[in-house]
Design an enzyme around this catalytic site. Sequence first.
Site, PDB file in Angstrom:
ATOM      1  N   ASP A 107       1.046  -1.160  -0.072  1.00 61.70           N
ATOM      2  CA  ASP A 107      -0.123  -0.011  -0.093  1.00 61.70           C
ATOM      3  C   ASP A 107       0.869   1.195  -0.264  1.00 61.70           C
ATOM      4  O   ASP A 107       1.890   1.309   0.525  1.00 61.70           O
ATOM      5  CB  ASP A 107      -1.048  -0.023   1.248  1.00 61.70           C
ATOM      6  CG  ASP A 107      -2.070  -1.273   1.264  1.00 61.70           C
ATOM      7  OD1 ASP A 107      -2.265  -1.628   0.219  1.00 61.70           O
ATOM      8  OD2 ASP A 107      -2.645  -1.457   2.276  1.00 61.70           O
TER       9      ASP A 107
HETATM   10  N1  URA Z   1      -1.495  -5.830   3.730  1.00 54.97           N
HETATM   11  C1  URA Z   1      -1.814  -4.745   3.619  1.00 54.97           C
HETATM   12  O1  URA Z   1      -2.839  -4.323   4.349  1.00 54.97           O
HETATM   13  N2  URA Z   1      -1.125  -3.840   3.073  1.00 54.97           N
HETATM   14  C2  URA Z   1       0.037  -3.965   2.431  1.00 54.97           C
HETATM   15  O2  URA Z   1       0.636  -3.094   1.919  1.00 54.97           O
HETATM   16  C3  URA Z   1       0.520  -5.291   2.471  1.00 54.97           C
HETATM   17  C4  URA Z   1      -0.249  -6.343   3.024  1.00 54.97           C
END
Ligand code: URA
Length: 240
Positions: A107
């Site tokens: 993310d």
């Molecule tokens: N899980 C999440 O919620 N975000 C990420 O970036 C990776 C795994």
Amino acid sequence: MGEKTMRLDRFLTEMTSLTRTQAKEAARKGRITVNEETVKKTDGKINPETDRVVLDGREITYRAAEYYMLNKPAGVVSATEDGRYPTVVELIGDRKRKDLFPVGRLDLDTEGLLLITNDGDLAHRLLSPKKHVDKVYEVRYEGTLPEGAEEEFRRGIVLEDGTRCLPAILQICRKAQEGGEALLTLREGKFHQVKRMMEASGCRVVYLKRRSMGSLKLDEKLAPGEYRPLTKEELEELTS
Ligand code: URA
């Protein structure tokens, strides 16, 4: 084995920013030499490993595949292009190839290990849901995990939309009013998975960092935004 050859236009479009038409035009204008001889056409074959190709006085070296470990910082997107934010690929200043991409996504606000490569086979092997490659995340969260959360994660937690996750290992490192810390090991990679798993347990993720993916571990010497090529050993372990 026969000698490895490729068309000059393919070599140039893979290793420089030129399009095929621009490469052809550059040759027509005498801007390209192969082994010190000016070539006026780009449809001939070269050996990318042994022939010396020079464009505008600059030698273009061939790299079939590139592998970088990036400590992704927050605020950078896991994509190859984006209109709004800088991309993880743009952080790789030493990149030679223009077909690099991130293996999987973190993310925008997540930090940590991201493999950047142009090796589609390796990416497929690491991301395929059937392969169950372990990913370890460091999680800081707000809220209180219920009693027995570890066991619930181990059995496969059900997300708020009803999706059942594969078994995961939750190791709580710190339980505190002002914020908890845990390590979470997943074998799959659903959208926002860690955040959604923690939400299903009544907690909110405030910081997330990926520490490892399969055998590949984030080099703690890399500050967020820094990267380095994979070592031979890391690559061998990852591909074996
Ligand atoms: N899980 C999440 O919620 N975000 C990420 O970036 C990776 C795994």
